[in-house]
Design a protein around this motif. Structure first.
Motif, mmCIF file in Angstrom:
data_model
loop_
_atom_site.group_PDB
_atom_site.id
_atom_site.type_symbol
_atom_site.label_atom_id
_atom_site.label_comp_id
_atom_site.label_asym_id
_atom_site.label_seq_id
_atom_site.Cartn_x
_atom_site.Cartn_y
_atom_site.Cartn_z
ATOM 1 N N LEU A 3 0.825 -1.207 0.000
ATOM 2 C CA LEU A 3 0.000 0.000 0.000
ATOM 3 C C LEU A 3 0.860 1.257 0.000
ATOM 4 N N LEU A 4 1.962 1.222 0.731
ATOM 5 C CA LEU A 4 2.891 2.357 0.735
ATOM 6 C C LEU A 4 3.466 2.586 -0.653
ATOM 7 N N PHE A 5 3.883 1.505 -1.303
ATOM 8 C CA PHE A 5 4.474 1.635 -2.626
ATOM 9 C C PHE A 5 3.453 2.139 -3.640
ATOM 10 N N SER B 147 -4.720 0.953 7.012
ATOM 11 C CA SER B 147 -5.861 1.734 6.527
ATOM 12 C C SER B 147 -6.530 2.567 7.604
ATOM 13 N N PHE B 148 -6.518 2.088 8.852
ATOM 14 C CA PHE B 148 -7.288 2.756 9.895
ATOM 15 C C PHE B 148 -6.432 3.445 10.972
ATOM 16 N N ILE B 149 -5.127 3.181 10.964
ATOM 17 C CA ILE B 149 -4.279 3.801 11.984
ATOM 18 C C ILE B 149 -3.043 4.452 11.368
ATOM 19 N N LEU B 150 -2.197 3.644 10.756
ATOM 20 C CA LEU B 150 -0.877 4.109 10.339
ATOM 21 C C LEU B 150 -0.935 5.245 9.332
ATOM 22 N N VAL B 151 -1.833 5.159 8.345
ATOM 23 C CA VAL B 151 -1.880 6.162 7.291
ATOM 24 C C VAL B 151 -2.271 7.537 7.832
ATOM 25 N N TYR B 152 -2.915 7.575 8.991
ATOM 26 C CA TYR B 152 -3.372 8.841 9.564
ATOM 27 C C TYR B 152 -2.319 9.511 10.457
ATOM 28 N N LEU C 257 7.441 0.256 11.784
ATOM 29 C CA LEU C 257 6.439 -0.309 12.693
ATOM 30 C C LEU C 257 5.916 -1.657 12.199
ATOM 31 N N THR C 258 5.674 -1.758 10.895
ATOM 32 C CA THR C 258 5.100 -3.007 10.370
ATOM 33 C C THR C 258 6.147 -4.111 10.219
ATOM 34 N N ALA C 259 7.428 -3.760 10.345
ATOM 35 C CA ALA C 259 8.492 -4.768 10.246
ATOM 36 C C ALA C 259 8.857 -5.378 11.594
ATOM 37 N N ARG D 257 15.536 15.569 -4.604
ATOM 38 C CA ARG D 257 15.724 15.468 -6.049
ATOM 39 C C ARG D 257 14.420 15.702 -6.811
ATOM 40 N N GLN D 258 13.320 15.182 -6.276
ATOM 41 C CA GLN D 258 12.047 15.314 -6.979
ATOM 42 C C GLN D 258 11.582 16.758 -7.045
ATOM 43 N N TYR D 259 11.803 17.514 -5.972
ATOM 44 C CA TYR D 259 11.245 18.865 -5.904
ATOM 45 C C TYR D 259 12.260 19.952 -6.230
ATOM 46 N N SER D 260 13.535 19.603 -6.306
ATOM 47 C CA SER D 260 14.617 20.485 -6.779
ATOM 48 C C SER D 260 14.537 21.916 -6.240
ATOM 49 N N ALA D 261 14.151 22.080 -5.036
ATOM 50 C CA ALA D 261 14.102 23.385 -4.380
ATOM 51 C C ALA D 261 14.075 23.143 -2.873
ATOM 52 N N ASP D 262 14.173 24.222 -2.115
ATOM 53 C CA ASP D 262 14.128 24.085 -0.659
ATOM 54 C C ASP D 262 12.729 23.653 -0.225
ATOM 55 N N ILE D 263 12.643 22.540 0.506
ATOM 56 C CA ILE D 263 11.360 22.081 1.032
ATOM 57 C C ILE D 263 11.124 22.768 2.370
ATOM 58 N N VAL D 264 10.120 23.633 2.406
ATOM 59 C CA VAL D 264 9.846 24.377 3.636
ATOM 60 C C VAL D 264 8.719 23.743 4.441
ATOM 61 N N ASN D 265 7.982 22.825 3.811
ATOM 62 C CA ASN D 265 6.946 22.108 4.542
ATOM 63 C C ASN D 265 6.734 20.738 3.900
ATOM 64 N N TYR D 266 6.646 19.708 4.744
ATOM 65 C CA TYR D 266 6.403 18.342 4.265
ATOM 66 C C TYR D 266 5.345 17.714 5.148
ATOM 67 N N THR D 267 4.220 17.340 4.542
ATOM 68 C CA THR D 267 3.123 16.733 5.288
ATOM 69 C C THR D 267 2.623 15.506 4.541
ATOM 70 N N GLU D 268 2.522 14.389 5.252
ATOM 71 C CA GLU D 268 1.907 13.188 4.679
ATOM 72 C C GLU D 268 0.456 13.136 5.149
ATOM 73 N N SER D 269 -0.420 13.586 4.275
ATOM 74 C CA SER D 269 -1.846 13.552 4.572
ATOM 75 C C SER D 269 -2.428 12.219 4.123
ATOM 76 N N PRO D 270 -3.506 11.750 4.747
ATOM 77 C CA PRO D 270 -4.170 10.540 4.241
ATOM 78 C C PRO D 270 -4.606 10.668 2.785
ATOM 79 N N TYR D 271 -4.803 11.918 2.323
ATOM 80 C CA TYR D 271 -5.277 12.141 0.961
ATOM 81 C C TYR D 271 -4.135 12.333 -0.043
#
Length: 696
Positions: free
Chosen positions: A23-25, A160-165, A175-177, A223-237
């Protein structure tokens, strides 16, 4: 604890880890390739086909060593970290930054990056059975199948109900390993391999140090964003990134840039082209695109209220925190899917402005279909206006681009008396039952509304000849675009191949050739499971694509849908294990159940394509997979446990699932639509039923 018990626990641990990693991949590749759902099919195909080959390989490995098994299990537990880092870094090395790679490039990239881990997962499960038997333990192929399902379900539910949030990808991997790592070390200790234990322990410690290091995780995205990352958020969406280059901020969602500062041209065009057409404005609905100067431009018309619909609350929070969103008193932020809101609201609007990316995916195509335009018309006032835009070069239109513009033009024209195309920085569609004009500066002058770009550059950049050229280019005979017959997706898919000078024909020919050879070599029981795997993943593709069409937040719910299918396998396998000695009648009942469910799905797509509750999708997936799960222990019993059928049956199931994923998700649905895909699955299961009842 005995070695047998530890190995059985490791099978559960492998299931927990592998499903979460899968699911992560899927989410990672969606982010890397801008949310294209065809990516889902390619990832699952590569995963399943390589897992099937791994299962098949285990049959020919004669070594029966607990130490070797524990080493492979430990490598399997920690390898996802290496793989996800490789995906992020190699994507920018092998492909041109900011450019969408072609189909074959995408396929081989996914295949290469998925192979090591998928092979280990496929190898480990049947190999664990041979190890258990070599040390005197007792477990059947059906019992192993049930044990594996328990791990898969646990991993799916956790993700689906815990980790992704609550956790980022690296921490989810860690955690899953945990279960698999601990059991692997216990197995090494049980075998009294001190040197191996001393070597493994620091590797495990390093693994956990890296996975909990937030700075390292962010660094893999540079490398993907090729600029200074000032904010990084992993949202469920989705993945939300804010980058800064010089003084310019860019907001990214799942790998796609959705806003760049100092882009006044875009704000003026999307707001003033539609709104200046109206004599008076009460309520305005903005679907996405509220970040930046948009609200300031809308407020020049003094509307009563601006309803701004955005799905992801984390996107709003991030944009506000970065100073990119300024919602005043007249702005009402609604956290909901745009199509869901338009379907359910009772409110009437003077104007609806859609500020969405190209309909390159099913998630976005759902905003450009006849079903959607029908819904927008219902909530517009009598002379209200709908506006949206598409990318295109106003000086030159390729045949494929004309097809796409024409399909959407004909689709929206079915619901509005007047449709006008204005070739600005993008091609803007204006749709209304009132007369429309392309003389935007004149209308703005009537409203006494000042602008920066339009006042100074409109007449020079958008002469009457160009407006006429764009509107005259439309082919009125091009088929319309709908939810379940996505004509635009078909066009975009063909454009994808044409853009890179390739064709899907070679791929299809190679695929069918390999399939024909494989089918000619298998037993009847193997074909039954092959067809069941094919149908199971075909249905998974149907559910994923249909869910995306109706609800639009597959990035969040993909784990839930896959988990519902996994949940059905467990009781199905238990039922099959109980009645496995009855053989053919049980298999036929399961076949009949699957065919009936597919017929019901086909009827639904033709008769009622309205919104249904999410749980209906989940229950359907659960029920279908229950019938699938019944067949594995019955087929293993028919072949005979003394012939060690696990590797052959696992590989048949996985390879069938791989082909079902690819043919349904990459070929049938994009090219022929969901109806054709369902019919194909019915034919596949009918064939296996006929073969089963023939007695050959």
């Amino acid at each position: 604890m005995s070695a047998t018990s530890l190995i059985i626990i490791s099978v559960v641990g492998t299931g927990i880890s592998s499903i979460s990693v899968q699911l992560l991949f899927l989410r990672e590749f969606l982010s890397q390739f801008q949310g294209n759902e065809i990516t889902i099919s390619l990832v699952l195909f590569c995963w399943l086909i390589i897992s099937g080959l791994g299962s098949l390989t285990s049959k020919f490995v004669n070594a029966r060593s607990v130490t070797f098994y524990s080493a492979i299990a430990l490598i399997t537990a920690i390898f996802p970290l290496i793989q996800i880092v490789a995906i992020r870094i190699l994507r920018e090395i092998f492909f041109v930054h900011g450019k969408s790679p072609g189909f074959y490039s995408t396929f081989f990239f996914i295949l290469a990056l998925s192979t090591p881990y998928a092979f280990l997962i496929g190898f480990l499960l049947p190999y664990s059975l041979s190890i258990i038997r070599s040390i005197g333990g007792k477990i059947t192929s059906g019992g192993l199948y049930i044990t594996d399902n328990i791990g898969d379900i646990t991993g799916g539910v956790l993700f689906s109900f815990i980790l992704v949030y609550f956790f980022t990808p690296f921490k989810i991997i860690a955690l899953t390993a945990v279960v698999l790592i601990i059991v692997s070390l216990m197995l090494i200790a049980h075998e009294k391999k001190l040197a191996s234990l001393l070597l493994s322990t620091p590797i495990v410690i390093l693994f956990f140090i890296i996975t909990i290091n937030a700075n390292f995780e962010i660094s893999t995205l540079f490398r993907q964003y090729s600029a200074d990352i000032v904010n990084y958020t992993e949202s469920p969406y989705g993945r939300i990134i804010v980058t800064k280059e010089n003084e310019e901020y860019t907001l990214w969602e799942s790998g796609t840039p959705i806003y760049s500062s100092f882009d006044i041209t875009n704000a003026e065009e999307k707001v003033h082209y539609p709104l200046c057409q109206l004599d008076s404005i009460e309520n305005v609905l903005l679907v996405s695109g509220g970040i930046g100067e948009t609200f300031d431009e809308i407020l020049k018309y003094s509307p009563h209220i601006i309803d701004y619909v955005e799905l992801d609350p984390a996107l709003i929070e991030t944009a506000t925190r970065a100073g990119l969103l300024h919602a005043g008193k007249k702005v009402n932020v609604i956290l909901e899917d745009g199509r869901q809101y338009i379907t359910n609201t009772k409110k009437k609007y003077s104007a609806i402005i859609l500020d969405l990316p190209e309909p390159d995916t099913f998630q976005l195509n759902r905003f450009y279909t006849t079903e959607f335009f029908s819904k927008t018309k219902k909530i517009l006032r009598k002379e209200g206006i709908l506006s949206f835009s598409l990318d295109a070069n106003p000086h030159y239109l390729s045949d494929v681009r004309i097809k796409k513009l024409s399909s959407i033009y004909n689709t929206v024209s079915e619901h509005f008396q007047n449709v006008l195309l204005i070739p600005g920085e993008e091609i803007y569609f204006l749709a209304s039952n009132k007369n429309l004009t392309a003389d935007i500066p004149l209308e703005l002058k009537k409203h006494s509304i000042p602008t920066s770009y339009i006042d100074g550059f409109y007449y020079g950049n958008i002469p009457e000849e160009r407006v006429k050229f764009i509107n005259d280019s439309i082919n009125k005979h091009e088929p319309k675009n709908s939810d379940f017959e996505p004509r635009v997706i078909n066009i975009m898919f063909k454009e994808w191949f044409k853009k890179h000078g390739t064709s899907p024909n070679w791929f299809i020919a190679a695929l069918l050739s390999v399939l024909a050879v494989y089918l000619s070599l298998m037993k009847k029981e193997e074909f039954i499971l092959f067809s069941t795997g094919f149908a199971s993943m075909g249905v998974e593709m149907l559910l994923l694509f249909s869910f995306q069409i109706l609800f639009g937040y597959l990035y969040l719910k993909i784990g839930t849908i896959i988990t519902s299918l996994l949940l059905g396998l467990l009781p199905g396998a238990i039922i099959g294990n109980i009645y496995k000695r009855r053989g053919k009648p049980v298999l036929i009942c399961a076949e009949a159940g699957m065919i009936l469910l597919l017929i019901l799905y086909l009827i639904w797509t033709y008769v009622s394509q309205g919104i249904i509750q999410e749980f209906v999708f989940l229950f359907y997936g659960f029920t279908f997979s229950l019938f699938c799960g019944i067949q594995f222990p019955v087929a293993a019993e028919k072949i005979g446990e003394h012939k060690s059928p696990a590797s052959l049956l696992f590989s048949a199931d996985l390879i069938g699932a791989a082909f079902g994923t690819l043919l349904v998700g990459v070929l049938l649905i994009p090219f022929l639509g969901i109806h054709a895909a369902v019919i194909a699955l019915i034919l596949i299961k009918t064939t296996s039923t006929v073969l089963l009842t023939s007695g050959r």
